[in-house]
Design an enzyme around this catalytic site. Sequence first.
Site, PDB file in Angstrom:
ATOM      1  N   HIS A 186     -21.713  -2.346   4.848  1.00 55.65           N
ATOM      2  CA  HIS A 186     -20.952  -1.096   4.705  1.00 55.65           C
ATOM      3  C   HIS A 186     -19.472  -1.331   4.404  1.00 55.65           C
ATOM      4  CE1 HIS A 186     -24.486   0.930   6.076  1.00 55.65           C
ATOM      5  NE2 HIS A 186     -24.511   0.197   7.171  1.00 55.65           N
ATOM      6  N   HIS A 224     -21.972   3.780   9.705  1.00 57.63           N
ATOM      7  CA  HIS A 224     -21.923   3.358   8.299  1.00 57.63           C
ATOM      8  C   HIS A 224     -20.547   3.539   7.656  1.00 57.63           C
ATOM      9  CE1 HIS A 224     -26.554   3.809   7.509  1.00 57.63           C
ATOM     10  NE2 HIS A 224     -26.277   2.985   8.502  1.00 57.63           N
ATOM     11  N   ASP A 270      -7.117  24.761  15.750  1.00 50.52           N
ATOM     12  CA  ASP A 270      -6.334  25.948  15.398  1.00 50.52           C
ATOM     13  C   ASP A 270      -6.736  27.086  16.336  1.00 50.52           C
ATOM     14  OD1 ASP A 270      -8.709  26.992  14.405  1.00 50.52           O
ATOM     15  OD2 ASP A 270      -8.029  27.166  12.323  1.00 50.52           O
ATOM     16  N   HIS A 271      -6.289  28.306  15.995  1.00 53.75           N
ATOM     17  CA  HIS A 271      -6.519  29.459  16.885  1.00 53.75           C
ATOM     18  C   HIS A 271      -7.998  29.799  17.045  1.00 53.75           C
ATOM     19  CE1 HIS A 271      -6.095  30.736  12.718  1.00 53.75           C
ATOM     20  NE2 HIS A 271      -6.979  31.678  13.000  1.00 53.75           N
ATOM     21  N   ARG A 319     -16.886  28.095  15.087  1.00 52.10           N
ATOM     22  CA  ARG A 319     -17.701  29.243  14.658  1.00 52.10           C
ATOM     23  C   ARG A 319     -19.080  28.787  14.175  1.00 52.10           C
ATOM     24  NH1 ARG A 319     -12.528  31.708  11.437  1.00 52.10           N
ATOM     25  NH2 ARG A 319     -11.482  32.603  13.244  1.00 52.10           N
ATOM     26  N   CYS A 352     -11.674  23.520  14.032  1.00 51.69           N
ATOM     27  CA  CYS A 352     -11.149  24.802  13.548  1.00 51.69           C
ATOM     28  C   CYS A 352     -12.340  25.747  13.471  1.00 51.69           C
ATOM     29  CB  CYS A 352     -10.380  24.649  12.234  1.00 51.69           C
ATOM     30  SG  CYS A 352     -11.331  24.098  10.805  1.00 51.69           S
ATOM     31  N   THR A 374     -14.536  26.232  10.983  1.00 57.88           N
ATOM     32  CA  THR A 374     -15.677  25.532  10.383  1.00 57.88           C
ATOM     33  C   THR A 374     -15.607  24.015  10.523  1.00 57.88           C
ATOM     34  OG1 THR A 374     -14.469  25.385   8.306  1.00 57.88           O
ATOM     35  CG2 THR A 374     -15.926  27.303   8.593  1.00 57.88           C
ATOM     36  N   GLY A 375     -14.425  23.491  10.812  1.00 54.79           N
ATOM     37  CA  GLY A 375     -14.196  22.043  10.795  1.00 54.79           C
ATOM     38  C   GLY A 375     -13.773  21.552   9.422  1.00 54.79           C
ATOM     39  N   VAL A 376     -13.835  22.422   8.431  1.00 54.69           N
ATOM     40  CA  VAL A 376     -13.591  21.990   7.057  1.00 54.69           C
ATOM     41  C   VAL A 376     -12.091  21.796   6.776  1.00 54.69           C
ATOM     42  CG1 VAL A 376     -13.808  22.601   4.618  1.00 54.69           C
ATOM     43  CG2 VAL A 376     -15.723  22.979   6.174  1.00 54.69           C
ATOM     44  N   GLY A 377     -11.307  22.858   6.975  1.00 57.74           N
ATOM     45  CA  GLY A 377      -9.878  22.771   6.640  1.00 57.74           C
ATOM     46  C   GLY A 377      -9.175  21.679   7.431  1.00 57.74           C
TER      47      GLY A 377
HETATM   48  C1  RB5 Z   1      -9.186  30.385  10.376  1.00 57.40           C
HETATM   49  O1  RB5 Z   1      -9.549  31.722  10.304  1.00 57.40           O
HETATM   50  C2  RB5 Z   1     -10.182  29.527   9.581  1.00 57.40           C
HETATM   51  O2  RB5 Z   1      -9.975  29.695   8.223  1.00 57.40           O
HETATM   52  C3  RB5 Z   1     -10.042  28.075   9.980  1.00 57.40           C
HETATM   53  O3  RB5 Z   1     -10.245  27.950  11.342  1.00 57.40           O
HETATM   54  C4  RB5 Z   1     -11.024  27.101   9.355  1.00 57.40           C
HETATM   55  O4  RB5 Z   1     -12.336  27.543   9.463  1.00 57.40           O
HETATM   56  C5  RB5 Z   1     -10.698  26.626   8.007  1.00 57.40           C
HETATM   57  O5  RB5 Z   1     -11.315  25.672   7.479  1.00 57.40           O
END
Ligand code: RB5
Length: 153
Positions: free
Chosen positions: A133, A98, A8-9, A109, A65, A67-70
């Site tokens: 596994h 595994h 993403d951005h 970030r 992204c 955090t990599g989470v979304g």
């Molecule tokens: C975008 O600001 C941020 O929310 C996205 O990059 C990511 O960290 C979400 O999981």
Amino acid sequence: MKIAIGNDHAAVELKWELAKYLEGKGHTVLNVGTDTPESMSYAVSGYKVARLVAAGEANAGVLICGTGVGISMAANKVHGIRACVCSEPVTAHLSKLHNNANIVAFGARIVGAETAKAIVDAFLNTQYEGGRHQTRVDMLAEIETTQDLTAAR
Ligand code: RB5
């Protein structure tokens, strides 16, 4: 290898750096992420990379992204995808060894470029171990396809 990469951005520059790094190692990079700083949803890039990997059009996926989470959550909604968020290489290595992860994700970030390269290297240079596994990985697929798990009854 053919590697699908999406972002993403929050991760445009890190994506470019990794794409160059992977191409320098002889991989073919399919860039389906954004190349501009305008805000966009991580779900779009996560979905696109996941579809390429699930369809066998890419051998592996890299998602970035903030955090990599979304972006990994979006990818994991696609059938057959096992995406893992990593902030260091050991988890990336074990996620393949595994869990037979087929997409690696991280946050622009959270990790710097050198750690990101080490994460991607650990992921791509590890082979799934299979064996004991496989039963567990099969359970993930059972949950995905049936929304049930026989072993938990
Ligand atoms: C975008 O600001 C941020 O929310 C996205 O990059 C990511 O960290 C979400 O999981």
